[in-house]
Design a protein around this motif. Sequence first.
Motif, PDB file in Angstrom:
ATOM      1  N   UNK A 103       0.847  -1.205   0.000  1.00 12.53           N
ATOM      2  CA  UNK A 103       0.000   0.000   0.000  1.00 12.53           C
ATOM      3  C   UNK A 103       0.877   1.248   0.000  1.00 12.53           C
ATOM      4  N   UNK A 104       1.933   1.251   0.823  1.00 10.07           N
ATOM      5  CA  UNK A 104       2.832   2.398   0.877  1.00 10.07           C
ATOM      6  C   UNK A 104       3.566   2.599  -0.448  1.00 10.07           C
ATOM      7  N   UNK A 105       3.962   1.483  -1.081  1.00  7.48           N
ATOM      8  CA  UNK A 105       4.575   1.576  -2.407  1.00  7.48           C
ATOM      9  C   UNK A 105       3.607   2.166  -3.415  1.00  7.48           C
ATOM     10  N   UNK A 106       2.335   1.780  -3.309  1.00 11.23           N
ATOM     11  CA  UNK A 106       1.303   2.348  -4.179  1.00 11.23           C
ATOM     12  C   UNK A 106       1.085   3.821  -3.925  1.00 11.23           C
ATOM     13  N   UNK A 107       1.140   4.212  -2.646  1.00  7.50           N
ATOM     14  CA  UNK A 107       0.995   5.637  -2.296  1.00  7.50           C
ATOM     15  C   UNK A 107       2.143   6.443  -2.918  1.00  7.50           C
ATOM     16  N   UNK A 108       3.360   5.930  -2.798  1.00  6.35           N
ATOM     17  CA  UNK A 108       4.523   6.615  -3.368  1.00  6.35           C
ATOM     18  C   UNK A 108       4.373   6.748  -4.886  1.00  6.35           C
ATOM     19  N   UNK A 109       3.994   5.659  -5.539  1.00  4.42           N
ATOM     20  CA  UNK A 109       3.804   5.674  -6.989  1.00  4.42           C
ATOM     21  C   UNK A 109       2.677   6.634  -7.374  1.00  4.42           C
ATOM     22  N   UNK A 110       1.577   6.606  -6.624  1.00  3.53           N
ATOM     23  CA  UNK A 110       0.454   7.513  -6.865  1.00  3.53           C
ATOM     24  C   UNK A 110       0.935   8.957  -6.782  1.00  3.53           C
ATOM     25  N   UNK A 111       1.696   9.276  -5.733  1.00  2.81           N
ATOM     26  CA  UNK A 111       2.162  10.653  -5.556  1.00  2.81           C
ATOM     27  C   UNK A 111       3.142  11.066  -6.642  1.00  2.81           C
ATOM     28  N   UNK A 112       3.859  10.106  -7.228  1.00  2.00           N
ATOM     29  CA  UNK A 112       4.789  10.412  -8.320  1.00  2.00           C
ATOM     30  C   UNK A 112       4.072  10.551  -9.652  1.00  2.00           C
ATOM     31  N   UNK A 113       3.077   9.697  -9.910  1.00  2.00           N
ATOM     32  CA  UNK A 113       2.474   9.614 -11.242  1.00  2.00           C
ATOM     33  C   UNK A 113       1.087  10.248 -11.353  1.00  2.00           C
ATOM     34  N   UNK A 114       0.341  10.318 -10.252  1.00  2.00           N
ATOM     35  CA  UNK A 114      -1.065  10.733 -10.329  1.00  2.00           C
ATOM     36  C   UNK A 114      -1.348  12.062  -9.637  1.00  2.00           C
ATOM     37  N   UNK A 115      -0.488  12.422  -8.679  1.00  2.00           N
ATOM     38  CA  UNK A 115      -0.693  13.674  -7.943  1.00  2.00           C
ATOM     39  C   UNK A 115      -0.058  14.822  -8.718  1.00  2.00           C
ATOM     40  N   UNK A 116      -0.531  15.996  -8.458  1.00  2.00           N
ATOM     41  CA  UNK A 116      -0.022  17.175  -9.158  1.00  2.00           C
ATOM     42  C   UNK A 116      -1.155  17.817  -9.914  1.00  2.00           C
ATOM     43  N   UNK A 117      -1.109  17.717 -11.228  1.00  2.00           N
ATOM     44  CA  UNK A 117      -2.154  18.342 -12.043  1.00  2.00           C
ATOM     45  C   UNK A 117      -3.486  17.623 -11.923  1.00  2.00           C
TER      46      UNK A 117
ATOM     47  N   UNK B 188      -4.187  11.316  -2.667  1.00  2.00           N
ATOM     48  CA  UNK B 188      -5.575  11.240  -3.109  1.00  2.00           C
ATOM     49  C   UNK B 188      -6.452  12.370  -2.611  1.00  2.00           C
ATOM     50  N   UNK B 189      -5.853  13.350  -1.963  1.00  2.75           N
ATOM     51  CA  UNK B 189      -6.619  14.496  -1.447  1.00  2.75           C
ATOM     52  C   UNK B 189      -6.605  15.638  -2.462  1.00  2.75           C
ATOM     53  N   UNK B 190      -7.551  16.543  -2.301  1.00  2.00           N
ATOM     54  CA  UNK B 190      -7.554  17.803  -3.045  1.00  2.00           C
ATOM     55  C   UNK B 190      -7.298  17.630  -4.536  1.00  2.00           C
ATOM     56  N   UNK B 191      -8.225  17.005  -5.225  1.00  2.48           N
ATOM     57  CA  UNK B 191      -8.084  16.820  -6.658  1.00  2.48           C
ATOM     58  C   UNK B 191      -8.101  18.136  -7.409  1.00  2.48           C
ATOM     59  N   UNK B 192      -7.390  18.149  -8.532  1.00  2.00           N
ATOM     60  CA  UNK B 192      -7.341  19.332  -9.379  1.00  2.00           C
ATOM     61  C   UNK B 192      -8.145  19.028 -10.638  1.00  2.00           C
ATOM     62  N   UNK B 193      -7.497  18.507 -11.695  1.00  2.00           N
ATOM     63  CA  UNK B 193      -8.233  18.099 -12.892  1.00  2.00           C
ATOM     64  C   UNK B 193      -8.988  16.791 -12.640  1.00  2.00           C
ATOM     65  N   UNK B 194      -8.562  16.027 -11.638  1.00  2.00           N
ATOM     66  CA  UNK B 194      -9.215  14.784 -11.252  1.00  2.00           C
ATOM     67  C   UNK B 194      -9.858  14.950  -9.885  1.00  2.00           C
ATOM     68  N   UNK B 195     -10.765  14.055  -9.524  1.00  2.00           N
ATOM     69  CA  UNK B 195     -11.458  14.191  -8.243  1.00  2.00           C
ATOM     70  C   UNK B 195     -10.573  13.806  -7.060  1.00  2.00           C
ATOM     71  N   UNK B 196     -10.927  14.318  -5.909  1.00  2.00           N
ATOM     72  CA  UNK B 196     -10.319  13.859  -4.668  1.00  2.00           C
ATOM     73  C   UNK B 196     -10.755  12.407  -4.480  1.00  2.00           C
ATOM     74  N   UNK B 197      -9.845  11.547  -4.074  1.00  2.00           N
ATOM     75  CA  UNK B 197     -10.157  10.124  -3.916  1.00  2.00           C
ATOM     76  C   UNK B 197     -10.357   9.718  -2.465  1.00  2.00           C
ATOM     77  N   UNK B 198      -9.995  10.577  -1.527  1.00  2.00           N
ATOM     78  CA  UNK B 198     -10.206  10.273  -0.116  1.00  2.00           C
ATOM     79  C   UNK B 198     -11.708  10.293   0.164  1.00  2.00           C
TER      80      UNK B 198
END
Length: 108
Positions: free
Chosen positions: A24-38, A44-54
């Motif tokens: 799960x932690x590895x997935x969180x790291x990957x998510x923050x590298x590839x999915x977070x940002x724009x 998974x918090x505070x979505x921008x172009x995508x929804x918040x997932x929390x």
Amino acid sequence: SPADEMMGSLCAQPPFDLKDPAIVDGGRTLFNQRCAGRCHGLDGRDGFDGPELVGKVYLDRVYGWAALITGRPGSAMPSWKGRLTDDEFWKLVAFMSWLGDQARKGSP
């Protein structure tokens, strides 16, 4: 067909325990590298172009895998097929499923 391929992938067994905290932690790291940002925000918090997932109770293994394979038609989310290894897919699914587990427990 693409639908058969997707169903085969959904029925496949992950190569590791999706509830393992290290996965799960590895997935969180990957998510923050590839999915977070724009798109989605960090963790998974505070979505921008995508929804918040929390707080999304619908996040589970099947939804996560399907969303990554097909993208979200009508949204900014592309398919990640061919952009991630199978292990990376499953780690992201583990993190997304964990977010859903937290939502179903009522955890922030």
